[in-house]
Write an enzyme that holds these catalytic residues in place. Structure first.
Site, PDB file in Angstrom:
ATOM      1  N   ASN A  40      30.690  47.512  33.173  1.00 34.46           N
ATOM      2  CA  ASN A  40      30.650  46.257  32.628  1.00 34.46           C
ATOM      3  C   ASN A  40      28.791  45.875  32.312  1.00 34.46           C
ATOM      4  O   ASN A  40      28.212  46.526  32.417  1.00 34.46           O
ATOM      5  CB  ASN A  40      30.886  45.037  34.278  1.00 34.46           C
ATOM      6  CG  ASN A  40      30.300  45.347  35.292  1.00 34.46           C
ATOM      7  OD1 ASN A  40      30.127  46.823  34.949  1.00 34.46           O
ATOM      8  ND2 ASN A  40      29.994  44.509  35.792  1.00 34.46           N
ATOM      9  N   GLU A  42      26.941  42.924  30.807  1.00 36.07           N
ATOM     10  CA  GLU A  42      26.820  41.459  30.949  1.00 36.07           C
ATOM     11  C   GLU A  42      25.550  40.661  30.012  1.00 36.07           C
ATOM     12  O   GLU A  42      25.137  42.308  29.352  1.00 36.07           O
ATOM     13  CB  GLU A  42      26.351  41.058  32.347  1.00 36.07           C
ATOM     14  CG  GLU A  42      27.622  41.262  33.811  1.00 36.07           C
ATOM     15  CD  GLU A  42      27.272  40.754  34.961  1.00 36.07           C
ATOM     16  OE1 GLU A  42      26.008  40.614  35.244  1.00 36.07           O
ATOM     17  OE2 GLU A  42      27.737  41.169  35.730  1.00 36.07           O
ATOM     18  N   CYS A  51      34.436  43.491  30.554  1.00 34.96           N
ATOM     19  CA  CYS A  51      34.412  43.915  31.875  1.00 34.96           C
ATOM     20  C   CYS A  51      34.419  45.441  31.846  1.00 34.96           C
ATOM     21  O   CYS A  51      34.617  46.154  30.149  1.00 34.96           O
ATOM     22  CB  CYS A  51      35.623  43.298  31.902  1.00 34.96           C
ATOM     23  SG  CYS A  51      35.750  42.407  32.717  1.00 34.96           S
ATOM     24  N   GLU A  53      36.734  47.304  32.075  1.00 40.50           N
ATOM     25  CA  GLU A  53      38.198  47.719  31.848  1.00 40.50           C
ATOM     26  C   GLU A  53      38.319  47.834  29.572  1.00 40.50           C
ATOM     27  O   GLU A  53      38.555  48.425  29.154  1.00 40.50           O
ATOM     28  CB  GLU A  53      39.897  46.552  31.409  1.00 40.50           C
ATOM     29  CG  GLU A  53      39.684  47.165  33.501  1.00 40.50           C
ATOM     30  CD  GLU A  53      38.885  45.868  34.623  1.00 40.50           C
ATOM     31  OE1 GLU A  53      38.116  45.692  34.004  1.00 40.50           O
ATOM     32  OE2 GLU A  53      39.252  46.169  35.692  1.00 40.50           O
ATOM     33  N   CYS A  84      40.299  41.637  36.318  1.00 40.11           N
ATOM     34  CA  CYS A  84      40.717  40.287  36.663  1.00 40.11           C
ATOM     35  C   CYS A  84      41.954  39.238  35.157  1.00 40.11           C
ATOM     36  O   CYS A  84      42.770  40.768  34.830  1.00 40.11           O
ATOM     37  CB  CYS A  84      39.435  39.502  35.394  1.00 40.11           C
ATOM     38  SG  CYS A  84      39.167  39.605  33.850  1.00 40.11           S
ATOM     39  N   CYS A  87      41.665  40.999  32.127  1.00 36.44           N
ATOM     40  CA  CYS A  87      41.440  42.208  31.679  1.00 36.44           C
ATOM     41  C   CYS A  87      43.071  42.330  32.005  1.00 36.44           C
ATOM     42  O   CYS A  87      43.439  43.877  31.288  1.00 36.44           O
ATOM     43  CB  CYS A  87      41.488  43.185  32.644  1.00 36.44           C
ATOM     44  SG  CYS A  87      39.035  43.188  31.563  1.00 36.44           S
TER      45      CYS A  87
HETATM   46  N1  THU Z   1      34.533  42.911  36.488  1.00 43.82           N
HETATM   47  C1  THU Z   1      34.851  43.855  35.646  1.00 43.82           C
HETATM   48  O1  THU Z   1      34.073  44.517  34.939  1.00 43.82           O
HETATM   49  N2  THU Z   1      36.166  44.585  35.723  1.00 43.82           N
HETATM   50  C2  THU Z   1      36.982  43.481  36.736  1.00 43.82           C
HETATM   51  O2  THU Z   1      38.076  43.871  36.502  1.00 43.82           O
HETATM   52  C3  THU Z   1      36.464  42.582  37.584  1.00 43.82           C
HETATM   53  C4  THU Z   1      35.375  42.039  37.465  1.00 43.82           C
HETATM   54  C5  THU Z   1      32.726  42.710  36.051  1.00 43.82           C
HETATM   55  C6  THU Z   1      32.972  41.139  35.618  1.00 43.82           C
HETATM   56  C7  THU Z   1      31.713  40.687  35.930  1.00 43.82           C
HETATM   57  O3  THU Z   1      30.513  41.817  34.795  1.00 43.82           O
HETATM   58  C8  THU Z   1      31.304  41.344  36.753  1.00 43.82           C
HETATM   59  O4  THU Z   1      32.153  42.337  37.734  1.00 43.82           O
HETATM   60  C9  THU Z   1      31.746  40.369  38.010  1.00 43.82           C
HETATM   61  O5  THU Z   1      32.423  39.005  37.387  1.00 43.82           O
END
Ligand code: THU
Length: 132
Positions: A40, A42, A51, A53, A84, A87
């Site tokens: 991920n 941000e 994310c 994925e 999520c 994703c």
């Molecule tokens: N996140 C992912 O990278 N993948 C997931 O399947 C769930 C959430 C990340 C997004 C964000 O940077 C952090 O987790 C918190 O939500």
């Protein structure tokens, strides 16, 4: 599993998550046996974050691959962390119903399911075709 696990772990170690402090790694295996990973990333403008994925999918597509056979998602949380909603749809685009989805933490696999189980009733091409 081991290659996916190691790839996801290495990617997760590079996660850029200063706002949530929640590091995620993902690794995809394709029909050719190739492995692609992502973490991920941000952003201070929160909705612009991506994310793990999504990063792995982008790497896969950029390499000319389109068919996901397995995906492993790694995060550290009391419960196994699932992709999520967004994703799930992104993964479904390049998966079949029996694509294997593995949920892991730093110690190993915690749960395993198919794409059909992860995203039942997925929006798909057939629904788009029936537009009139
Ligand atoms: N996140 C992912 O990278 N993948 C997931 O399947 C769930 C959430 C990340 C997004 C964000 O940077 C952090 O987790 C918190 O939500």
């Amino acid at each position: 599993m081991t290659m996916l696990f190691d790839a996801a772990k290495a990617a997760r170690a590079q996660a850029y998550a200063p706002y949530s402090n929640f590091a995620v790694g993902a690794a995809i295996e394709t029909a050719t046996g190739a492995v692609f990973s992502g973490c991920n990333v941000e952003n201070v403008a929160y909705p612009q974050g991506t994310c793990a994925e999504a990063g792995a999918i982008a790497a896969m597509v950029a390499a000319g691959e389109r068919q996901i056979t397995q995906v492993l998602v790694m995060a550290v949380s009391p419960q196994p962390v699932t992709p999520c909603g967004g994703c799930r749809q992104k993964l479904a685009e390049f998966s079949s119903p029996d694509t294997v989805v593995i949920l892991a933490d730093l110690n190993g696999e915690r749960r395993r399911m198919t794409m059909a189980e992860l995203l039942p009733y997925a929006f798909d091409q057939a629904q788009l075709d029936n537009n009139s």
